[in-house]
Design a protein around this motif. Sequence first.
Motif, PDB file in Angstrom:
ATOM      1  N   ASP A 113       0.790  -1.161   0.290  1.00 56.50           N
ATOM      2  CA  ASP A 113       0.054   0.360  -0.118  1.00 56.50           C
ATOM      3  C   ASP A 113       0.477   1.565  -0.025  1.00 56.50           C
ATOM      4  O   ASP A 113       0.590   2.495  -0.718  1.00 56.50           O
ATOM      5  N   TYR A 161      -2.052   4.829  -5.428  1.00 53.67           N
ATOM      6  CA  TYR A 161      -3.395   4.655  -5.724  1.00 53.67           C
ATOM      7  C   TYR A 161      -4.452   4.805  -4.946  1.00 53.67           C
ATOM      8  O   TYR A 161      -3.900   3.977  -3.901  1.00 53.67           O
ATOM      9  N   PRO A 162      -5.514   4.876  -4.926  1.00 51.96           N
ATOM     10  CA  PRO A 162      -6.496   4.685  -3.611  1.00 51.96           C
ATOM     11  C   PRO A 162      -6.625   2.864  -3.323  1.00 51.96           C
ATOM     12  O   PRO A 162      -6.340   2.779  -5.098  1.00 51.96           O
ATOM     13  N   LYS A 163      -7.417   2.272  -2.594  1.00 50.90           N
ATOM     14  CA  LYS A 163      -6.876   0.947  -2.937  1.00 50.90           C
ATOM     15  C   LYS A 163      -7.977   0.557  -1.225  1.00 50.90           C
ATOM     16  O   LYS A 163      -8.037   1.646  -1.027  1.00 50.90           O
ATOM     17  N   THR A 194      -8.799   1.324  -6.710  1.00 51.28           N
ATOM     18  CA  THR A 194     -10.057   1.521  -6.956  1.00 51.28           C
ATOM     19  C   THR A 194     -10.349   2.608  -7.844  1.00 51.28           C
ATOM     20  O   THR A 194     -10.922   3.023  -7.822  1.00 51.28           O
TER      21      THR A 194
END
Length: 291
Positions: free
Chosen positions: A112, A118-120, A275
């Motif tokens: 992460d 990047y959103p996750k 996401t």
Amino acid sequence: MKAKKQFSMSSKYLLLILAVVCVILMGLSGFAGTGRGPLSWIAGYTIVPMQKGINRVGMWLGDLSDSFSTMEEMRRENEELRQKLDELTVENNLLQQNEAVLERLQALYKMDQNTADYPKIGAHVIASDNSNWFTRFTIDKGSNDGIREDMNVLSGTGLVGIVTDVGPNYAKVSSIIDDKNVSAMMLMTFDKCIVSGDRKLIGDGVIRFEQLKNNDNAVKAGDQVVTSNISDKYLQGLLIGYVRDVSVDSNNLTRSGYIIPAADFGELQEVLVITTTKKDLVGEGKEGKEE
């Protein structure tokens, strides 16, 4: 009446005889104790051995009773130790499981951080279409959690695959070992190649790369292979794996070889879903240019 009287008289005589015998035995015992008199010799051959025998039997019975008590106590102690061992075994198994979960979560956290742009969202793997390899599998997050098709999926070590189908509370993922056309590049040289998954090759722990230019850029075992910027479905820079070997093709124009995947496709339990999709980023880029 006469029979009753005779029986009564017989009982009296019997009791009298027994009493006399007891008195005689007591006397003999007394003489034996002093060690004097003619009766002591007789007692030495009769009463004393009998007493010794009785004493030995009594000691044997006492030892036997002690042995039974000791065995019963040992049995109870063994049962208690067995119960404690079972409890410790269960606790040890739980600790090992918790340690394994912690290691996986730490790896996810590290991934992460490495892909912080990047959103996750995290998810658990709940089913697999293949008993040996996670070529296609299902996770416990769906459209209610913001999951959409074409979202990239990561493990704690690298790229896993892409979302292909979404339900309200689940999503199905197709892994890169089931994908024949993953646009990739060598991280050290930025040379492009195509990574091709293969269910047979994954049995040997590898996937194949092809169409790498045969130029002066050196590619060696251990080099990282990541998704390229020209991929139409995978985001850029996601780790696919490490070069195992490379060779020049017969046309002398390209090179090919094998990659050891970063993700463990034999054991997937927790994943990260990015996401956003490549289409989202491409759309944002077009909107920016138009503005």
